[in-house]
Design an enzyme around this catalytic site. Structure first.
Site, PDB file in Angstrom:
ATOM      1  N   ALA A  67       0.873  -1.174   0.000  1.00  0.00           N
ATOM      2  CA  ALA A  67       0.000   0.000   0.000  1.00  0.00           C
ATOM      3  C   ALA A  67       0.908   1.221   0.000  1.00  0.00           C
ATOM      4  CB  ALA A  67      -0.888  -0.021   1.236  1.00  0.00           C
ATOM      5  N   GLY A 112       0.638  -4.963   0.930  1.00  0.00           N
ATOM      6  CA  GLY A 112      -0.556  -5.052   0.081  1.00  0.00           C
ATOM      7  C   GLY A 112      -0.297  -5.791  -1.224  1.00  0.00           C
ATOM      8  N   GLU A 115      -0.624  -9.347  -0.342  1.00  0.00           N
ATOM      9  CA  GLU A 115      -2.056  -9.558  -0.074  1.00  0.00           C
ATOM     10  C   GLU A 115      -2.866  -9.587  -1.371  1.00  0.00           C
ATOM     11  OE1 GLU A 115      -1.867  -6.264   2.733  1.00  0.00           O
ATOM     12  OE2 GLU A 115      -2.767  -7.539   4.253  1.00  0.00           O
ATOM     13  N   GLU A 135       4.796  -4.994   7.359  1.00  0.00           N
ATOM     14  CA  GLU A 135       4.069  -3.912   8.041  1.00  0.00           C
ATOM     15  C   GLU A 135       4.611  -3.601   9.432  1.00  0.00           C
ATOM     16  OE1 GLU A 135       2.647  -6.362   6.309  1.00  0.00           O
ATOM     17  OE2 GLU A 135       1.100  -5.510   5.005  1.00  0.00           O
TER      18      GLU A 135
END
Ligand code: COA
Length: 260
Positions: A67, A112, A115, A135
Site C-alpha cells: 500500500a 498489500g 495480499e 508492516e
C-alpha cells in the site's frame, strides 16, 4: 476500459492482462490504483467475453511494493479501519471473481502486494520475485487480508514468522511453503501465466465458476463445505455443457462448451 493507473489488455481469446502501472513508486497501491482495480473488476465481471485475468506489475522490479506508505502517518483509528475495510472489500471482489485470476508476480510483492497476490486464485512467480508482510517495520500489521489469507495458504506457524519478523522470502522459498504455484525465469513469466489461464479458459465456464465458488467454502467446517459442493455439483449437472462434456468424451472428440 481505460484507467489512469492500470494497463488493461484483452487478447482474442478474452484473456485479460491487467498491469498496475506506477513503476516510479514500485506500483504501490494508492487510492487511485485501488479505485481503478475495483472498477476494472466490476466491469470485467459484467463482461461475459472476459475468460480470465492475469494481474502483474509494470517494470522488472516490482509486482506491488505495498500500500502507498505516503498516507500512513495521517491515519487514526477510525480512518485506519476504514482504509483496511476498503482494501479488503476490493480484494474480496477479486477473490470472488467468477473466472480465474492469476497473479504473475514479477518482483517485490510486499504488504498489500503480497495480499493482492493472495487474493488471486493462483500465483506464478518469476525467479526474482520476493514476498513479505513488512508492516511491523512501519508499526502496523497487514490490513488487506494478510493475517487471514497467509495462514490459510501456508499454515499459522510460517505466517506468524513472516508477519512478526517482517522478513522477505525468495520466490523459491515461497514455492516451498505453498505461497506460489510455480516459479519460472523472469522472461517466461507472462507467457506461463497466460498459458495456465488458456488451459482454464478452455473448460466449461460454469464448471469453472462453480469450482471457484466451491473452493471459497473450503475454509468452512467440512460438513458445510461438502453440502455446498453437492449443491454446486447438482447445478453443474443441470448445464448443457455437462451433457456436452460427457457426450464428447464418449464420442472421443473435443467438447464444444457454450457456457450454458
Ligand atoms: N509506498 C510508497 N512508495 C513506495 C513504496 C510504498 N509501499 N515502496 C516503494 N516506494 C517508492 C520509494 O519511496 C521510492 O520513491 P522515490 O524514488 O521517490 O524515493 C521508489 O518507490 C523506489 O523505492 P526504493 O526504496 O528507492 O527502492 P529500493 O530498491 O531501494 O527498495 C523496496 C525496494 C521494495 C525494498 C523498498 O522500496 C521498500 O521497502 N518499500 C516499502 C515496502 C513496504 O513496507 N510495503 C508495505 C507497505 S504496508
Amino acid at each position: 476500459m481505460s484507467f489512469s493507473t492500470l494497463d488493461v489488455d484483452c487478447d482474442d481469446d478474452g484473456l485479460v492482462t491487467v498491469t498496475i502501472n506506477r513503476p516510479d513508486s514500485l506500483n504501490a497501491l494508492n487510492a487511485q490504483v485501488m479505485d481503478d482495480l475495483d472498477l476494472c473488476f466490476a466491469d470485467m465481471e459484467a463482461d461475459s467475453s472476459v475468460r480470465g485475468v492475469v494481474i502483474t506489475g509494470s517494470g522488472s522490479k516490482a509486482f506491488v511494493a505495498g500500500a502507498d506508505i505516503t498516507r500512513f502517518a495521517s491515519l487514526d483509528a477510525e480512518s485506519g479501519e476504514a482504509f483496511a475495510l476498503k482494501g479488503q472489500r476490493i480484494f474480496h471482489r477479486i477473490e470472488n471473481f467468477s473466472r480465474a485470476v492469476i497473479a504473475a508476480v514479477n518482483g517485490f510483492a510486499l504488504g498489500g502486494g503480497c495480499e493482492l497476490a493472495m487474493a488471486c486464485h493462483i500465483r506464478i512467480a518469476s525467479e526474482t520475485a520476493r514476498f513479505g508482510q513488512p508492516e511491523v517495520n512501519l508499526g502496523i500489521l497487514p490490513g488487506y487480508g494478510g493475517s487471514q489469507r497467509l495462514p490459510r495458504l501456508v499454515g499459522k506457524g510460517i505466517a506468524a514468522e513472516m508477519i512478526l519478523s517482517g522478513e522477505m522470502i525468495s520466490a523459491r522459498r515461497a514455492y516451498e511453503i505453498g505461497l506460489v504455484n510455480l516459479v519460472v525465469p523472469a522472461d517466461e513469466l507472462l507467457d506461463a501465466a497466460l498459458a495456465k489461464l488458456k488451459t482454464i479458459a478452455a473448460k466449461a465456464p460454469l464448471a469453472i465458476a462453480y469450482s471457484l465458488e466451491a473452493l471459497r467454502f473450503s475454509d468452512l467446517p467440512l460438513e458445510e463445505g461438502l453440502r455446498k459442493e453437492a449443491e454446486l455439483f447438482g447445478k453443474a449437472c443441470a448445464t448443457e455443457d455437462s451433457v456436452e462434456g460427457a457426450t464428447a468424451f464418449l464420442e472421443k472428440r473435443a467438447p464444444s462448451f457454450k457456457g450454458r
